[in-house]
Structures are given as C-alpha cells and as structure tokens.
Design an enzyme around this catalytic site. Structure first.
Site: not given
Length: 387
Positions: A44, A352, A355
């Site tokens: 991610s 969040d 990240h």
C-alpha cells in the site's frame, strides 16, 4: 609561440583534472539516466489503484488533498512513487489491475495494498492481507511484458498505451514491500523471535523475483527498505505493548528492531545480488531512517501529532479497527461519516493509522531523491550507474 600565464594556468588545471577524473568516467558520472518507464512492485505504500480495482475503490476522504476525490491510493494525495514518477518527467503510474483509463506507455504499477513478499494462507477478508503477493506481481509483470508487445503491433491507440520493448531494459524497477510480512506474523500471535526466524526465507523469495526480472532484461533497481512499523498507530493500538517497550519517540521498540533486522538482511541480499547479477545497478534506499527521523522529530520538520492518524475515529491514536478512515454509521436511518479527515492533513504524518499523508510522502521523497540515504549515494536520476 609563448603561452600567456593565464593560458598556462588553464592547461595545468585541465591536466590535473584529466589525471584525477578520467574523461570517460567524469562524463559517465555526470550524465543523468533517461528512464523511459518505471515498473513498480510493492504494497500500500506504493499502490496507485491495484487493490481498489480488484476489491473495490477506497472511498472519501481519500485523495482529498491532491486528486480531489479517491484515486486508488491509501492517502489524502500522492505517494512517494508518484513523486518519483514526476521527478523523472513521467506520468503517474497506472495500476496493472485497473482496466479503466489506464496508460502503460511509461510503465506499470503491480503493487497492491496488503501485499506481502511471501504468499499468505488467508484471504483478504480474513486477515487484511492481499492475495497478490510479490511472486504474483512477478507473474503479472511477465505477462505484461509479453502481451503488451503483442498489443502494440495492432497499431493506432494501442501502440500509444503500451511501453516500447526497449523500455523494459532501460526502465527503472522500484520496490517497496516487506512491512506486511512482519506485521502478518504478529497478527497471528507470533513472538518477535518467531517473526525474526522467518525473515531469511522472506528475503530469499525477494531475491528470486529480482533474479527473474533480471532474466527478463531488467537492469536498474531502486529498492526501499521497510519503515519503523512500531511507530504506526494501528500497531500501537492493536498489539500489546508494555511501557518498557516504548522508546523516546513513543514507538514500540520490539517491532522496530525486527524491521531493522529485516532491513539488514535485505541490504546483505542486495550486496549479494550485485555480485550475482553484474550487469545490474542496485540502489538500496534507507527509508526507515527517513521515516523515523520524521516521526521522532516531527515538530522540527513542521508536523504535529506524529503518532496519531489524521483520518480515523477516537482513541489515543485516533485509530479504531472497526471504524476506520471514511467509515460511516446510521443515525435515525441516515448515514453519517465518523471516520473524518483532520482539519489540516498537511501538518500530519500519518493518514489513516497505517499509511502516510501526502505531506509526509513529499517530505520523505525530498530526503531520498538526492541519494543522501542511498547505497551507493547516487540521486534518483543517476540510478542507472553502479557507482
């Protein structure tokens, strides 16, 4: 004819420069690399839409800072890989899995959020880890290399949306993966020693993929190590951490120590790959040090609340696994968003709980682009040179 003093001095200086810096080497070291494409592999931290295309788009407020709407990234804006592409004069990378509106003429992104190097034995919904592990990303790349060239022969618009054959040998191959391999073990209630024990196997699988890409013509590799996972809100919130395990920055030392062990093994692997694959140029980038510097000295760098998520809901770290960024609840039949973004994401490091914000990503990119954290210490646009 006698030479003037100024001309004599000039010739002497030129002679010294040619002795100290042979012309061919000097010219070579000063010539920036002309990377026509970037091929990215990862999780991610560099996913520009892969997981969203396969399992559903990330919802608002993701993308609010730069794109104005969700853009497949787990952030309020751009990622480090976006800044890498921009600095090389290339468009942002389209996700390989995204069939809508993608342009692969300057590379492709095979990263998906939740990806690990080693395949996981669980589904995405069971564990949160993607089934698209690094070996699967390699299969995708191998297929992309072959089929993109077949598609190019069709001409017209197809030839403009696919990379040229030479792009695969002249392109930059970037990697940012490994973090989830460490956290996967902890979420299975493994001890730190148990997680450390399987790191060598993870590294071996990473090396295999690099060797396979080299076998297909890849020559220029830009490899990020993994960051300080013990500083991430979702780790601090979900895993049992005692007071004695917290360092001065508020991070969990045991998890960071495992990340550092992973990084030391990764660096040794890169050293070995340089010997085994002599035609390749490898750049090992210490993003761990960059991220820890930012988090541990946030105020100095213009940030605040480094261990709190900008977008979340409640708790010490503004992180709740059941009510994440963008989550909604129904009140009297009406949906209300409770996983809201903070007032000013540009002042925050974590987006969040897992990240980073665009502001943090931009800051980190600015630290690594000039080679200050690289081995060898070459800037990004010189990563085609071995030294």
């Amino acid at each position: 004819m006698e030479l003037s003093n100024s001309k004599l001095v000039f010739l002497l200086v030129l002679l010294v420069l040619l002795v100290v810096f042979p012309f061919s080497n000097a010219a070579k070291s000063k010539s920036p690399c002309d990377f026509p494409a970037v091929f990215n592999f990862g999780d991610s931290n560099s996913d520009t839409g892969g997981l969203s295309a396969a399992f559903g788009q990330t919802g608002p407020p993701a993308g609010e800072t730069y794109f104005g709407a969700p853009a497949g990234r787990y952030s309020d804006g751009r990622l480090v890989i976006d800044f890498i592409a921009e600095s090389l004069g290339l468009p942002h990378l389209s996700a390989f899995l995204d069939a809508l509106g993608s342009n692969f003429s300057h590379g492709a992104n095979f990263a998906t959020a939740g990806s690990t190097i080693r395949p996981q034995n669980t589904t995405l919904h069971q564990s949160g880890f993607s089934p698209i592990s690094l070996n699967v990303q390699w299969y995708e790349f191998n297929d992309f290399l072959r089929r993109s060239q077949i598609i190019r022969t069709k001409g017209d618009v197809f030839s403009h949306l696919m990379p040229k054959t030479k792009h695969f040998s002249k392109g930059l191959y970037t990697f940012d993966i490994g973090q989830n391999d460490l956290t996967a073990g902890y979420f299975l209630n493994m001890s730190t020693d148990q997680v450390r024990a399987y790191v060598p196997d993870v590294i071996d699988q990473f090396k295999t993929v690099i060797q396979d890409i080299y076998g297909q013509g890849g020559r220029y590799f830009w490899i990020h190590n993994t960051g300080p996972v013990g500083c991430l809100p979702y780790i601090l919130d979900r895993l049992l951490i005692t007071a004695g395990q917290v360092d001065k920055a508020g991070c969990a030392s045991p998890f960071n120590e495992v990340a550092q062990y992973f990084n030391s093994e990764l660096k040794e692997a890169v050293i070995q790959l340089r010997k085994d694959l002599p035609l390749a140029a490898f750049t090992y980038v210490d993003v761990y040090s960059v991220k820890y510097e930012l988090i541990s000295r946030a105020n100095k760098h213009g940030f605040e609340h480094p261990l709190q998520a900008c977008c979340g809901h409640g708790g010490k770290y503004n992180y709740n696994i059941n009510h994440g960024c963008g989550s909604k609840i129904k009140v009297k039949g009406k949906e209300i968003m409770i996983g809201k973004s903070c007032k000013n994401p540009s002042l925050r490091i974590n987006w969040d709980g897992v990240h980073y914000t665009e502001a943090a990503n931009k800051w980190m990119f600015e630290q690594i682009v000039n080679g200050a954290y690289s081995d060898p210490p070459l800037p990004l646009n010189m990563a085609c040179h071995k030294q």
